[in-house]
Write a protein that holds these residues in place. Structure first.
Motif, PDB file in Angstrom:
ATOM      1  N   ALA A 362      13.191 -49.571  22.013  1.00 23.08           N
ATOM      2  CA  ALA A 362      12.108 -49.986  21.113  1.00 23.08           C
ATOM      3  C   ALA A 362      12.498 -49.804  19.654  1.00 23.08           C
ATOM      4  CB  ALA A 362      10.839 -49.189  21.422  1.00 23.08           C
ATOM      5  N   ALA A 363      13.176 -48.704  19.349  1.00 27.45           N
ATOM      6  CA  ALA A 363      13.574 -48.437  17.972  1.00 27.45           C
ATOM      7  C   ALA A 363      14.550 -49.486  17.469  1.00 27.45           C
ATOM      8  CB  ALA A 363      14.195 -47.044  17.873  1.00 27.45           C
ATOM      9  N   LEU A 364      15.523 -49.848  18.287  1.00 22.51           N
ATOM     10  CA  LEU A 364      16.532 -50.809  17.847  1.00 22.51           C
ATOM     11  C   LEU A 364      15.978 -52.226  17.791  1.00 22.51           C
ATOM     12  CD1 LEU A 364      19.588 -49.256  19.632  1.00 22.51           C
ATOM     13  CD2 LEU A 364      19.101 -49.260  17.200  1.00 22.51           C
ATOM     14  N   ALA A 365      14.970 -52.509  18.590  1.00 24.47           N
ATOM     15  CA  ALA A 365      14.312 -53.812  18.501  1.00 24.47           C
ATOM     16  C   ALA A 365      13.422 -53.908  17.271  1.00 24.47           C
ATOM     17  CB  ALA A 365      13.492 -54.072  19.753  1.00 24.47           C
ATOM     18  N   ASP A 366      13.096 -52.778  16.672  1.00 30.28           N
ATOM     19  CA  ASP A 366      12.249 -52.726  15.480  1.00 30.28           C
ATOM     20  C   ASP A 366      13.130 -52.638  14.235  1.00 30.28           C
ATOM     21  OD1 ASP A 366      10.284 -52.383  13.594  1.00 30.28           O
ATOM     22  OD2 ASP A 366       9.732 -50.367  14.212  1.00 30.28           O
ATOM     23  N   ASP A 367      13.690 -53.770  13.847  1.00 30.57           N
ATOM     24  CA  ASP A 367      14.542 -53.869  12.659  1.00 30.57           C
ATOM     25  C   ASP A 367      15.728 -52.915  12.723  1.00 30.57           C
ATOM     26  OD1 ASP A 367      15.189 -55.111  10.237  1.00 30.57           O
ATOM     27  OD2 ASP A 367      14.173 -53.571   9.048  1.00 30.57           O
ATOM     28  N   LEU A 368      16.286 -52.773  13.928  1.00 31.99           N
ATOM     29  CA  LEU A 368      17.520 -52.006  14.130  1.00 31.99           C
ATOM     30  C   LEU A 368      17.392 -50.575  13.597  1.00 31.99           C
ATOM     31  CD1 LEU A 368      20.054 -54.802  13.046  1.00 31.99           C
ATOM     32  CD2 LEU A 368      18.909 -54.494  15.248  1.00 31.99           C
ATOM     33  N   ASP A 369      16.319 -49.911  13.981  1.00 31.88           N
ATOM     34  CA  ASP A 369      16.033 -48.566  13.469  1.00 31.88           C
ATOM     35  C   ASP A 369      16.868 -47.523  14.207  1.00 31.88           C
ATOM     36  OD1 ASP A 369      15.007 -46.275  12.363  1.00 31.88           O
ATOM     37  OD2 ASP A 369      12.903 -46.820  12.640  1.00 31.88           O
ATOM     38  N   ALA A 370      18.144 -47.466  13.876  1.00 28.34           N
ATOM     39  CA  ALA A 370      19.058 -46.527  14.527  1.00 28.34           C
ATOM     40  C   ALA A 370      18.674 -45.067  14.297  1.00 28.34           C
ATOM     41  CB  ALA A 370      20.491 -46.790  14.074  1.00 28.34           C
ATOM     42  N   PRO A 371      18.247 -44.646  13.088  1.00 23.75           N
ATOM     43  CA  PRO A 371      17.869 -43.235  12.916  1.00 23.75           C
ATOM     44  C   PRO A 371      16.780 -42.795  13.890  1.00 23.75           C
ATOM     45  CG  PRO A 371      18.134 -44.266  10.783  1.00 23.75           C
ATOM     46  CD  PRO A 371      18.221 -45.373  11.799  1.00 23.75           C
ATOM     47  N   ARG A 372      15.809 -43.656  14.137  1.00 28.13           N
ATOM     48  CA  ARG A 372      14.750 -43.333  15.108  1.00 28.13           C
ATOM     49  C   ARG A 372      15.327 -43.217  16.519  1.00 28.13           C
ATOM     50  NH1 ARG A 372      10.168 -47.822  16.430  1.00 28.13           N
ATOM     51  NH2 ARG A 372       9.659 -47.105  18.562  1.00 28.13           N
ATOM     52  N   ALA A 373      16.236 -44.099  16.874  1.00 30.23           N
ATOM     53  CA  ALA A 373      16.858 -44.034  18.199  1.00 30.23           C
ATOM     54  C   ALA A 373      17.709 -42.781  18.352  1.00 30.23           C
ATOM     55  CB  ALA A 373      17.722 -45.286  18.421  1.00 30.23           C
ATOM     56  N   VAL A 374      18.476 -42.448  17.310  1.00 29.59           N
ATOM     57  CA  VAL A 374      19.312 -41.247  17.346  1.00 29.59           C
ATOM     58  C   VAL A 374      18.448 -40.006  17.466  1.00 29.59           C
ATOM     59  CG1 VAL A 374      20.859 -39.823  15.938  1.00 29.59           C
ATOM     60  CG2 VAL A 374      21.277 -42.280  16.155  1.00 29.59           C
ATOM     61  N   ALA A 375      17.318 -39.985  16.771  1.00 31.24           N
ATOM     62  CA  ALA A 375      16.412 -38.836  16.849  1.00 31.24           C
ATOM     63  C   ALA A 375      15.891 -38.644  18.268  1.00 31.24           C
ATOM     64  CB  ALA A 375      15.248 -39.018  15.878  1.00 31.24           C
ATOM     65  N   ALA A 376      15.641 -39.736  18.984  1.00 35.46           N
ATOM     66  CA  ALA A 376      15.174 -39.630  20.368  1.00 35.46           C
ATOM     67  C   ALA A 376      16.240 -39.001  21.259  1.00 35.46           C
ATOM     68  CB  ALA A 376      14.793 -41.006  20.898  1.00 35.46           C
ATOM     69  N   VAL A 377      17.500 -39.385  21.050  1.00 28.59           N
ATOM     70  CA  VAL A 377      18.592 -38.798  21.837  1.00 28.59           C
ATOM     71  C   VAL A 377      18.786 -37.333  21.455  1.00 28.59           C
ATOM     72  CG1 VAL A 377      21.026 -38.964  22.468  1.00 28.59           C
ATOM     73  CG2 VAL A 377      19.694 -41.058  22.071  1.00 28.59           C
ATOM     74  N   ASP A 378      18.694 -37.044  20.158  1.00 29.82           N
ATOM     75  CA  ASP A 378      18.794 -35.649  19.706  1.00 29.82           C
ATOM     76  C   ASP A 378      17.761 -34.773  20.411  1.00 29.82           C
ATOM     77  OD1 ASP A 378      20.927 -35.426  17.892  1.00 29.82           O
ATOM     78  OD2 ASP A 378      19.736 -36.247  16.244  1.00 29.82           O
ATOM     79  N   ALA A 379      16.531 -35.278  20.501  1.00 33.40           N
ATOM     80  CA  ALA A 379      15.460 -34.498  21.138  1.00 33.40           C
ATOM     81  C   ALA A 379      15.760 -34.279  22.613  1.00 33.40           C
ATOM     82  CB  ALA A 379      14.125 -35.217  20.956  1.00 33.40           C
ATOM     83  N   TRP A 380      16.313 -35.300  23.265  1.00 31.62           N
ATOM     84  CA  TRP A 380      16.667 -35.140  24.686  1.00 31.62           C
ATOM     85  C   TRP A 380      17.780 -34.102  24.855  1.00 31.62           C
ATOM     86  CZ3 TRP A 380      21.232 -35.776  27.368  1.00 31.62           C
ATOM     87  CH2 TRP A 380      21.131 -35.718  28.760  1.00 31.62           C
ATOM     88  N   VAL A 381      18.763 -34.144  23.975  1.00 29.01           N
ATOM     89  CA  VAL A 381      19.856 -33.170  24.036  1.00 29.01           C
ATOM     90  C   VAL A 381      19.313 -31.757  23.855  1.00 29.01           C
ATOM     91  CG1 VAL A 381      21.934 -32.352  22.842  1.00 29.01           C
ATOM     92  CG2 VAL A 381      21.644 -34.798  23.327  1.00 29.01           C
ATOM     93  N   ASP A 382      18.428 -31.567  22.881  1.00 28.02           N
ATOM     94  CA  ASP A 382      17.841 -30.251  22.646  1.00 28.02           C
ATOM     95  C   ASP A 382      17.072 -29.770  23.883  1.00 28.02           C
ATOM     96  OD1 ASP A 382      18.861 -30.166  20.099  1.00 28.02           O
ATOM     97  OD2 ASP A 382      17.002 -30.828  19.131  1.00 28.02           O
TER      98      ASP A 382
END
Length: 414
Positions: A362-382
């Motif tokens: 969803a983040a990348l489909a929304d104007d290529l919002d990579a920081p939002r996508a990376v934050a989601a992965v960061d949260a999963w890693v944590d």
């Protein structure tokens, strides 16, 4: 011209949402869906290969790589074209300065660019076209512009009259004062005597002593920069293709002129449906550029044993449309982050992955919002590693799902 090798990209078991991009011309969001079930078509302006790939280049091409991936994850076929301006004034000037044959310089730096893109896992274009090999296309387009009454001669050079396109200015939205300033700063010649309008641009540069030239119906010479991209894009993508991309410094004059050339040749059409532009990357307080000499080269980082995935992750932490400042400390943080992500994925089981996959797409489909996508992965890693370094094993297939979406959507190999 040869492109570079494509990385293997996993196919996701879920489909991403439609892709929305900010359109420079309209100033707002546009859902970019290919018409009539055809491929999604993208043209991104490539390098002028007179020096190595710096992080400003890398940020742009990684940014549009996210678009290719978002389209594919949304279920679309993609047709991607990129050029290489392998003959132009800056290249010739550089070759003369360093006493190297201009062809040799162009081939060497283009090859280094290929290596950098492959290391960063940027998907290659379907058509990678050099300016030299596209000269017949440029000549054909100049002839069409001439038939439309949009070409005139100043000495041995041919110029395109910007007033031939009723929509001139619609892509950038700039006023004339701004256009004149940028035209002078970005390769134009607003003060040349004999021009009908200071903003008119050269489409065929007549032969000069000591410069390469090719025969044409207009006399020996070489094409201008803007006609090159317009001709390549129309030939390989057709009219009104989905996205014209590049750095924000190309909004004017380059993309405005490209659009004008194409729209005069085919009246009543738009060159591209959407114009998407990447921001500028700064270093030491100024835009990263060859003229200023404040460059950080991808190849230099790779040769210093920096993991290319850390370079890519550092770039992904900034939205592709934003202007931002490169800070060396961010790269070393990214090195640590890639290590943490790999550690979490190596555990196998982990925190629930399905919401993360959905958020990344969803983040990348929304104007290529990579920081939002990376934050989601960061949260999963944590959540997976936990404060004590122990995994939450609530999802036994978590690692497989996260590994796949991080690769397919973000281009990161863990």
């Amino acid at each position: 011209m040869r492109s570079w090798s494509a990385p293997e990209v996993p196919t996701l078991p879920v489909t991403g949402p439609p892709v929305v991009l900010h359109d420079t011309a309209s100033g707002g969001p546009v859902t970019v869906t290919p018409a009539h079930g055809g491929p999604a078509r993208l043209y991104v302006c490539g390098i002028t290969p007179y020096d190595a790939t710096h992080l400003g280049h890398a940020a742009t091409y990684v940014g549009f790589d996210l678009l290719l991936r978002a389209w594919r994850n949304a279920g679309h076929q993609v047709r991607y074209v990129q050029n290489v301006t392998d003959v132009d004034d800056p290249l010739l000037e550089r070759a003369t300065k360093v006493k190297v044959d201009w062809v040799e310089l162009a081939e060497r730096e283009t090859e280094l660019f290929r290596q950098d893109m492959q290391a960063l896992r940027v998907l290659p274009p379907d058509h990678y076209i050099g300016a030299v090999e596209s000269i017949p296309l440029a000549i054909e387009m100049i002839e069409a512009l001439d038939e439309a009454g949009a070409i005139y001669r100043v000495e041995s050079d041919l110029y395109y009259a910007v007033n031939a396109d009723p929509a001139f200015g619609a892509e950038s939205g700039y006023d004339r004062e701004t256009m004149l300033r940028f035209f002078g700063e970005r390769g134009g010649d607003p003060g040349r005597p004999g021009k009908q309008d200071p903003l008119d641009c050269v489409v065929w540069r007549g032969e000069r002593e000591g410069e390469p030239s090719w025969p044409s119906p207009f006399g020996a010479g070489r094409p201008g920069w803007h006609i090159e991209c317009a001709a390549i894009a129309r030939h390989h993508l057709g009219g009104e293709f989905e996205v014209q991309g590049g750095g924000s410094d190309l909004v004017f004059p380059h993309h405005e002129m490209c659009a004008g050339h194409a729209q005069v040749v085919e009246p009543g059409t738009r060159f591209a449906q959407v114009y998407s532009h990447a921001g500028m990357v700064g270093y030491d307080g100024e835009k990263m550029s060859k003229s200023r000499g404040n460059l950080v080269f991808v190849s230099a980082l790779r040769n210093s044993d920096i993991d290319p995935m850390a370079i890519r992750l550092a770039l992904l932490r900034h939205h592709f449309r934003s202007d931002w400042e490169w800070v060396d400390a961010e790269l070393f943080e990214a090195v640590d982050d890639v290590t943490r992500w790999r550690k979490a994925v190596a555990l196998g089981a982990g925190a629930p992955a399905a919401p993360v996959v959905q958020e990344v797409l969803a983040a990348l489909a929304d104007d290529l919002d990579a920081p939002r996508a990376v934050a989601a992965v960061d949260a999963w890693v944590d959540a997976t590693l936990g404060t004590a370094g122990l995994a939450d094993t609530s999802d036994p297939e978590a690692a497989v799902a996260i590994h796949a979406v991080v690769d397919a959507a973000l281009g990161l190999s863990l």
